[in-house]
Design a protein around this motif. Structure first.
Motif, short mmCIF file in Angstrom:
data_model
loop_
_atom_site.label_atom_id
_atom_site.label_comp_id
_atom_site.label_asym_id
_atom_site.label_seq_id
_atom_site.Cartn_x
_atom_site.Cartn_y
_atom_site.Cartn_z
N LEU A 22 0.76 -1.11 -0.28
CA LEU A 22 -0.10 0.19 -0.12
C LEU A 22 0.87 1.23 -0.03
N CYS A 23 0.35 2.22 -0.56
CA CYS A 23 0.90 3.63 -0.67
C CYS A 23 1.02 4.21 0.58
N PRO A 24 2.11 4.61 1.13
CA PRO A 24 2.28 5.30 2.52
C PRO A 24 1.60 6.72 2.31
N VAL A 25 1.27 7.37 1.46
CA VAL A 25 0.86 8.75 1.15
C VAL A 25 -0.86 8.58 1.09
N CYS A 26 -1.41 7.69 0.17
CA CYS A 26 -2.82 7.72 0.14
C CYS A 26 -3.38 6.31 0.34
N GLY A 27 -2.74 5.44 0.57
CA GLY A 27 -3.26 4.07 1.08
C GLY A 27 -3.64 3.30 -0.31
N CYS A 43 2.45 4.74 -7.33
CA CYS A 43 1.06 4.70 -6.83
C CYS A 43 0.30 4.54 -7.94
N ASN A 44 -0.99 3.63 -7.85
CA ASN A 44 -1.92 3.27 -8.72
C ASN A 44 -2.93 4.58 -9.04
N ASN A 45 -2.92 5.34 -8.01
CA ASN A 45 -4.04 6.42 -7.92
C ASN A 45 -3.21 7.72 -8.40
N TYR A 46 -2.36 7.59 -9.69
CA TYR A 46 -1.36 8.45 -10.10
C TYR A 46 -1.73 9.84 -10.10
N PRO A 47 -2.88 10.30 -10.84
CA PRO A 47 -2.80 11.86 -10.95
C PRO A 47 -3.18 12.51 -9.72
N VAL A 48 -3.77 11.66 -8.86
CA VAL A 48 -4.11 12.27 -7.49
C VAL A 48 -2.97 12.31 -6.57
N CYS A 49 -2.18 11.16 -6.64
CA CYS A 49 -1.04 10.91 -5.51
C CYS A 49 -0.06 10.62 -6.42
N ASP A 50 1.20 11.28 -6.47
CA ASP A 50 2.48 11.24 -7.28
C ASP A 50 3.59 10.53 -6.45
#
Length: 187
Positions: A22-27, A43-50
């Motif tokens: 899991l991403c430490p920034v957004c989960g 992160c798979n949530n790329y545009p929101v989390c870089d």
């Protein structure tokens, strides 16, 4: 083959599950991404989390101070450091002092005078891609460069100051680095 034991599939079901990081920034989930500069984890949530990190963590050496050494520019101690192109010796008072010691691989080898400016000599350097090339030591003023090892002999055909050694399947040969000159001979 008509009788398939379904229990075999259910027993190994948990072993076949993919474990997600899991991403430490957004989960969100992290996955391996590929770019022209190499692979990395992103992160798979790329545009929101870089969030990104290198795929492989390179071990960096700790800076080791060389006792009894002195920087010729500022007088502080020198240290063995690790950088983008490998290990080098530099001043401990960086960034105020940018002194770096060059490691000479040639030792007692004959220095070849630059054929373009006649002020500097040709020295071996490494590009950011790891390729070796030979450039004039008076670099900002003289931009002479050859990609093959220089040979201290003038070209008999055009009179250019050096020849370069090229290796191929037939063996090594000496040739003129000037594009207009076609001189070649076996070494």
């Amino acid at each position: 083959m008509s009788k398939i034991d379904q229990q075999l599939f259910t027993v190994h079901e948990h072993a076949l599950e993919k474990e997600f990081e899991l991403c430490p920034v957004c989960g969100s989930e992290l996955s391996v991404k590929h770019s022209k500069h190499g692979s990395f984890v992103g992160c798979n949530n790329y545009p929101v989390c870089d969030y990104t990190r290198p795929l492989v963590q390179h071990e960096s050496i700790e800076t080791q101070i060389i006792s009894g050494s002195e920087c010729p520019q500022c007088g502080h101690e020198l240290a063995v450091k690790s950088g983008r192109f490998g290990i080098f010796i530099g001043c401990t008072h960086y960034p105020e002092c940018t002194h770096i010691e060059k490691h000479d691989h040639s030792g007692d080898a004959e220095q070849i005078i630059c054929p373009q400016c006649s002020k500097g000599h040709l020295e071996s350097r490494t590009s950011r891609y790891g390729k070796t090339f030979y450039a004039c030591s008076a670099y900002p003023k003289c931009k002479f460069i050859v990609n093959y090892p220089p040979y201290n002999e003038a070209c008999p055909s055009c009179g250019f100051g050096i020849l370069v050694e090229r290796k191929n399947a037939a063996g090594s040969r000496l040739e003129c680095p000037q594009k207009s000159c076609k001189y070649k001979r076996a070494k």
